[in-house]
Scaffold this active site. Sequence first.
Site, PDB file in Angstrom:
ATOM      1  N   ASP A 128       5.397  32.388  35.973  1.00 40.68           N
ATOM      2  CA  ASP A 128       5.482  30.928  34.932  1.00 40.68           C
ATOM      3  C   ASP A 128       6.458  30.054  34.726  1.00 40.68           C
ATOM      4  OD1 ASP A 128       7.611  32.424  34.392  1.00 40.68           O
ATOM      5  OD2 ASP A 128       7.417  32.937  32.642  1.00 40.68           O
ATOM      6  N   TYR A 146      13.174  25.016  41.683  1.00 43.25           N
ATOM      7  CA  TYR A 146      13.927  25.898  42.646  1.00 43.25           C
ATOM      8  C   TYR A 146      14.063  25.513  44.483  1.00 43.25           C
ATOM      9  CZ  TYR A 146      14.132  29.720  40.359  1.00 43.25           C
ATOM     10  OH  TYR A 146      13.853  30.449  38.228  1.00 43.25           O
ATOM     11  N   ASN A 206       9.931  39.413  40.962  1.00 45.16           N
ATOM     12  CA  ASN A 206      10.366  39.412  41.848  1.00 45.16           C
ATOM     13  C   ASN A 206      10.666  40.172  42.607  1.00 45.16           C
ATOM     14  OD1 ASN A 206       9.884  36.084  39.943  1.00 45.16           O
ATOM     15  ND2 ASN A 206      11.755  36.095  39.199  1.00 45.16           N
TER      16      ASN A 206
END
Length: 449
Positions: free
Chosen positions: A174, A265, A150
């Site tokens: 994922d 998110y 990330n």
Amino acid sequence: MAEKKRFVVAIAGGASRYTPGILKMLVAEKDRFPLSKVVLYDNEDVRQKRMGKYARVLMSEYYPECEVVDTLDPEEAFTGIDFCFMQIRAGRQEMRRSDEHIALKHGCIGQETCGAGGFAYGMRSIPAVVEIIKNVKKYSPDAFVLNYSNPAAIVAEATKRIFPNDKHVINICDMPVGIMNQYADELGVPRNSIEARYFGLNHFGWFTAVLDKETGHDYLPELKKIFSKPLPDDHFTDMDPSWRETFVFMRKMVSECADYLPNTYLQYYLYPKHMLAGEDPEWTRADQVMAGHEKQVYEMVDEVCETGKIMGTKYGFTEEDLKDDDHATYIVDLACALAFNTHERFLMMVPNEGIIPNLTQGMMVEVPCMVGSNGPEPLNVGEIPAFQKGLLENQYAYEKLTVDANLNGSYIDAWHALTLNRLVNDTDTAKALLDDLIEANKEYWPELK
């Protein structure tokens, strides 16, 4: 019948808290994806040796035909490999904590992929990821690099530029798999029986369909009904508390998203005031991880290293226990698709080359791809609505400028990037944030002029 090839896999970030889960999944999948050797590569000697010892105990008991090597030397790590699984965290959790606290000091969310934390983390990650890929290319030019470090969208934008048209460099995440697994659980169907239609950027997208693989039935209307109902108190109680809150809040997002199912998110981008109100400057997400999962993993590793065994202890496991790690399962599934040309479908980050015609061409979009030995082949999405287009173009401009700032050492690009970030969205705040982040990240960032 010829014996199936046995692969050599390097795990870059070998001392990571995720490594035990990856190793367990490699054990679980040894018939489908057989290995001759696994190499742990890291740049921290003490943590690496500890994880290497754990790996040797694990493999000696559960997978003795697989050799284990741990090393700090890139030549030893990457020579003769077939795959590099990359899961690095530049600055570790301590710098994640620093990002979060600096952002909150300025009244912003410091989340590690979405907010100012994602910007700071991206600026640290790009040089580290690029260096590892260059070493893989040097010592094993035909190896596949499966990068899930990330913030994946920023890293993907950087690797696209530095390794253009290289189908051996693959950026994945994922999180959509975890969401799909939650959908399967809500529907009461097997997790591998459904597949997604999806578009967006990483951690910033929408599911447009959730299809039964056999019949083609679209479960999306049913899921919208499920997620519109109040939850019983005991729902999601087996989850980490922060993820439980996320899936509870998903009810609001789904009810207010007219046509699609949003990635979890999006709660940060669409409801930043709500998310900021829930932040605790004295106990951020990094604090929770360090005191929780990370601590538990390394305590387990230390105990296994001390006793020299896993079988017969509380850390022993059965075949069923092996298949409980979404993070690891996705990686092995993808490696099998690449190795055996299975043409399975995965959500992946690829350049927008006509996939979504009304978005900027070249943007690293996350879309369904058919995957075989030649890498990902994206499925066409078509034009998207104005609301999603506007959000994605703004987010891409932020990500592009972040990469520009890193590769060109540009202060103004960094300032502009933070100004565009929807979790900052103010020029003066962006400058103050940037100056504090520069001071905290001197060891990791290129100099900005």
